[in-house]
Design a protein around this motif. Structure first.
Motif, PDB file in Angstrom:
ATOM      1  N   ARG A  51       0.831  -1.219   0.000  1.00 34.29           N
ATOM      2  CA  ARG A  51       0.000   0.000   0.000  1.00 34.29           C
ATOM      3  C   ARG A  51       0.857   1.257   0.000  1.00 34.29           C
ATOM      4  N   SER A  52       2.033   1.191   0.640  1.00 34.73           N
ATOM      5  CA  SER A  52       2.914   2.360   0.645  1.00 34.73           C
ATOM      6  C   SER A  52       3.624   2.534  -0.696  1.00 34.73           C
ATOM      7  N   LEU A  53       3.725   1.470  -1.465  1.00 32.29           N
ATOM      8  CA  LEU A  53       4.432   1.499  -2.750  1.00 32.29           C
ATOM      9  C   LEU A  53       3.500   1.780  -3.923  1.00 32.29           C
ATOM     10  N   ILE A  54       2.379   1.081  -3.961  1.00 25.80           N
ATOM     11  CA  ILE A  54       1.466   1.126  -5.113  1.00 25.80           C
ATOM     12  C   ILE A  54       0.577   2.363  -5.020  1.00 25.80           C
ATOM     13  N   GLY A  55       0.356   2.998  -6.169  1.00 20.86           N
ATOM     14  CA  GLY A  55      -0.431   4.227  -6.217  1.00 20.86           C
ATOM     15  C   GLY A  55      -1.827   4.092  -5.648  1.00 20.86           C
ATOM     16  N   LYS A  56      -2.525   2.987  -5.994  1.00 22.42           N
ATOM     17  CA  LYS A  56      -3.894   2.759  -5.503  1.00 22.42           C
ATOM     18  C   LYS A  56      -4.130   1.264  -5.429  1.00 22.42           C
ATOM     19  N   THR A  57      -4.693   0.831  -4.311  1.00 23.38           N
ATOM     20  CA  THR A  57      -5.101  -0.563  -4.169  1.00 23.38           C
ATOM     21  C   THR A  57      -6.547  -0.606  -3.710  1.00 23.38           C
ATOM     22  N   GLY A  58      -7.200  -1.719  -4.018  1.00 23.86           N
ATOM     23  CA  GLY A  58      -8.505  -1.964  -3.440  1.00 23.86           C
ATOM     24  C   GLY A  58      -8.335  -2.398  -1.998  1.00 23.86           C
ATOM     25  N   GLU A  59      -9.445  -2.584  -1.316  1.00 28.89           N
ATOM     26  CA  GLU A  59      -9.398  -3.057   0.067  1.00 28.89           C
ATOM     27  C   GLU A  59      -8.928  -4.510   0.111  1.00 28.89           C
ATOM     28  N   ASN A  60      -9.353  -5.312  -0.874  1.00 27.92           N
ATOM     29  CA  ASN A  60      -9.052  -6.737  -0.904  1.00 27.92           C
ATOM     30  C   ASN A  60      -8.139  -7.040  -2.089  1.00 27.92           C
ATOM     31  N   PHE A  61      -6.884  -7.389  -1.803  1.00 29.64           N
ATOM     32  CA  PHE A  61      -5.950  -7.753  -2.865  1.00 29.64           C
ATOM     33  C   PHE A  61      -4.881  -8.661  -2.288  1.00 29.64           C
ATOM     34  N   LEU A  62      -4.284  -9.472  -3.158  1.00 28.09           N
ATOM     35  CA  LEU A  62      -3.212 -10.358  -2.735  1.00 28.09           C
ATOM     36  C   LEU A  62      -2.212 -10.501  -3.872  1.00 28.09           C
ATOM     37  N   ILE A  63      -0.961 -10.185  -3.592  1.00 25.17           N
ATOM     38  CA  ILE A  63       0.134 -10.380  -4.539  1.00 25.17           C
ATOM     39  C   ILE A  63       1.121 -11.327  -3.885  1.00 25.17           C
ATOM     40  N   GLU A  64       1.376 -12.459  -4.536  1.00 27.00           N
ATOM     41  CA  GLU A  64       2.325 -13.431  -4.013  1.00 27.00           C
ATOM     42  C   GLU A  64       3.747 -12.969  -4.329  1.00 27.00           C
ATOM     43  N   ALA A  65       4.658 -13.231  -3.410  1.00 24.64           N
ATOM     44  CA  ALA A  65       6.069 -12.908  -3.646  1.00 24.64           C
ATOM     45  C   ALA A  65       6.716 -14.035  -4.464  1.00 24.64           C
ATOM     46  N   PRO A  66       7.709 -13.719  -5.261  1.00 23.95           N
ATOM     47  CA  PRO A  66       8.253 -12.389  -5.480  1.00 23.95           C
ATOM     48  C   PRO A  66       7.428 -11.577  -6.479  1.00 23.95           C
ATOM     49  N   PHE A  67       7.473 -10.278  -6.268  1.00 25.59           N
ATOM     50  CA  PHE A  67       6.815  -9.306  -7.145  1.00 25.59           C
ATOM     51  C   PHE A  67       7.835  -8.225  -7.453  1.00 25.59           C
ATOM     52  N   HIS A  68       7.817  -7.739  -8.690  1.00 27.54           N
ATOM     53  CA  HIS A  68       8.746  -6.683  -9.091  1.00 27.54           C
ATOM     54  C   HIS A  68       8.013  -5.624  -9.911  1.00 27.54           C
ATOM     55  N   CYS A  69       8.386  -4.374  -9.697  1.00 28.26           N
ATOM     56  CA  CYS A  69       7.896  -3.272 -10.530  1.00 28.26           C
ATOM     57  C   CYS A  69       8.989  -2.216 -10.590  1.00 28.26           C
ATOM     58  N   ASP A  70       8.821  -1.239 -11.472  1.00 27.24           N
ATOM     59  CA  ASP A  70       9.819  -0.176 -11.590  1.00 27.24           C
ATOM     60  C   ASP A  70       9.635   0.922 -10.549  1.00 27.24           C
ATOM     61  N   TYR A  71       8.395   1.394 -10.383  1.00 28.76           N
ATOM     62  CA  TYR A  71       8.145   2.559  -9.533  1.00 28.76           C
ATOM     63  C   TYR A  71       7.042   2.314  -8.506  1.00 28.76           C
ATOM     64  N   GLY A  72       5.998   1.638  -8.895  1.00 31.62           N
ATOM     65  CA  GLY A  72       4.882   1.361  -7.997  1.00 31.62           C
ATOM     66  C   GLY A  72       3.814   2.431  -8.012  1.00 31.62           C
ATOM     67  N   PHE A  73       4.208   3.704  -7.953  1.00 34.46           N
ATOM     68  CA  PHE A  73       3.213   4.781  -7.861  1.00 34.46           C
ATOM     69  C   PHE A  73       2.368   4.927  -9.119  1.00 34.46           C
ATOM     70  N   ASN A  74       2.773   4.323 -10.225  1.00 34.67           N
ATOM     71  CA  ASN A  74       1.983   4.377 -11.461  1.00 34.67           C
ATOM     72  C   ASN A  74       0.963   3.251 -11.565  1.00 34.67           C
ATOM     73  N   ILE A  75       0.895   2.367 -10.556  1.00 34.16           N
ATOM     74  CA  ILE A  75       0.014   1.199 -10.597  1.00 34.16           C
ATOM     75  C   ILE A  75      -1.258   1.490  -9.816  1.00 34.16           C
ATOM     76  N   SER A  76      -2.396   1.134 -10.421  1.00 35.81           N
ATOM     77  CA  SER A  76      -3.694   1.245  -9.762  1.00 35.81           C
ATOM     78  C   SER A  76      -4.381  -0.121  -9.824  1.00 35.81           C
ATOM     79  N   LEU A  77      -4.721  -0.670  -8.646  1.00 37.34           N
ATOM     80  CA  LEU A  77      -5.361  -1.988  -8.564  1.00 37.34           C
ATOM     81  C   LEU A  77      -6.790  -1.844  -8.072  1.00 37.34           C
ATOM     82  N   GLY A  78      -7.723  -2.548  -8.734  1.00 35.57           N
ATOM     83  CA  GLY A  78      -9.111  -2.580  -8.284  1.00 35.57           C
ATOM     84  C   GLY A  78      -9.320  -3.589  -7.171  1.00 35.57           C
ATOM     85  N   GLU A  79     -10.588  -3.805  -6.816  1.00 35.02           N
ATOM     86  CA  GLU A  79     -10.945  -4.758  -5.767  1.00 35.02           C
ATOM     87  C   GLU A  79     -10.741  -6.194  -6.239  1.00 35.02           C
ATOM     88  N   ASN A  80     -10.475  -7.064  -5.264  1.00 32.46           N
ATOM     89  CA  ASN A  80     -10.356  -8.509  -5.497  1.00 32.46           C
ATOM     90  C   ASN A  80      -9.295  -8.837  -6.532  1.00 32.46           C
TER      91      ASN A  80
END
Length: 195
Positions: A51-80
């Motif tokens: 949540r501190s990295l990604i620009g927007k997240t839904g309330e319910n989300f799950l990303i399994e590790a490992p995960f990689h991105c360049d910046y994070g703040f340009n990513i917007s995730l919806g619910e579920n």
């Protein structure tokens, strides 16, 4: 104009040598290092890092590790939202992901590309075009979504597909380059029985 402003405008920008760009990527790398090395049992901590990295997240989300991105703040995730292991998002510009999107292992979402001519490429210049993944999409294992693509609502991207152009809603696409295999219909809802 700053380099990330150029990227957002679809212009060539310095991705490799600009100090501000490199500093922004370092922030993401440090957060991702912490996320990728936090035990799965510490789900709240893992979500907090994302949540501190990604620009927007839904309330319910799950990303399994490992995960990689360049910046994070340009990513917007919806619910579920769910992403299995080894998701890579090159978010040099906006990556917008809708609700109820499921991503299988080893998927790459790439906004970034490089000029074909070596002179510009050797200067560290690249371009970035936004990627949009609409609601209710499933992306199969090892698929690659390339710059500027929109994946339409309710569609399925087959495993290993290389998506180079927009995917129409409610279709199954696959291959390299990905092409429409067929529409997704009501018959698909009847194929599998629930317990």
């Amino acid at each position: 104009m700053k380099e990330m402003e150029k990227a957002a405008a679809g212009l060539l920008y310095d991705a490799n040598y600009d100090p501000e760009v490199l500093a922004q990527r370092d922030v993401a790398k440090n957060a991702l290092f912490e996320f990728n090395h936090t035990p799965p049992s510490q789900l709240d901590k893992r979500r907090s890092i994302l949540r501190s990295l990604i620009g927007k997240t839904g309330e319910n989300f799950l990303i399994e590790a490992p995960f990689h991105c360049d910046y994070g703040f340009n990513i917007s995730l919806g619910e579920n939202f769910y992403a299995n292991v080894n998701l890579v998002i090159l978010d040099c510009t906006k990556v917008t992901i809708g609700n109820n999107v499921f991503i299988a292992p080893n998927v790459h979402i790439c906004c970034a590309g490089h000029p074909l001519d070596a002179e510009r490429r050797n200067k560290g210049l690249e371009y970035a075009f936004p990627v949009t993944i609409e609601d209710d999409v499933w992306i199969g294992a090892g698929a690659q979504i390339l710059p500027g693509v929109t994946v339409g609502r309710g569609s399925v991207v087959a495993a290993g597909a290389i998506v180079t152009k927009d995917v129409p809603p409610m279709t199954l696409v696959g291959g390299n380059p990905a092409r429409v295999i067929r529409e997704i219909t009501e018959a698909d809802a009847l194929k599998y029985r629930e317990a």
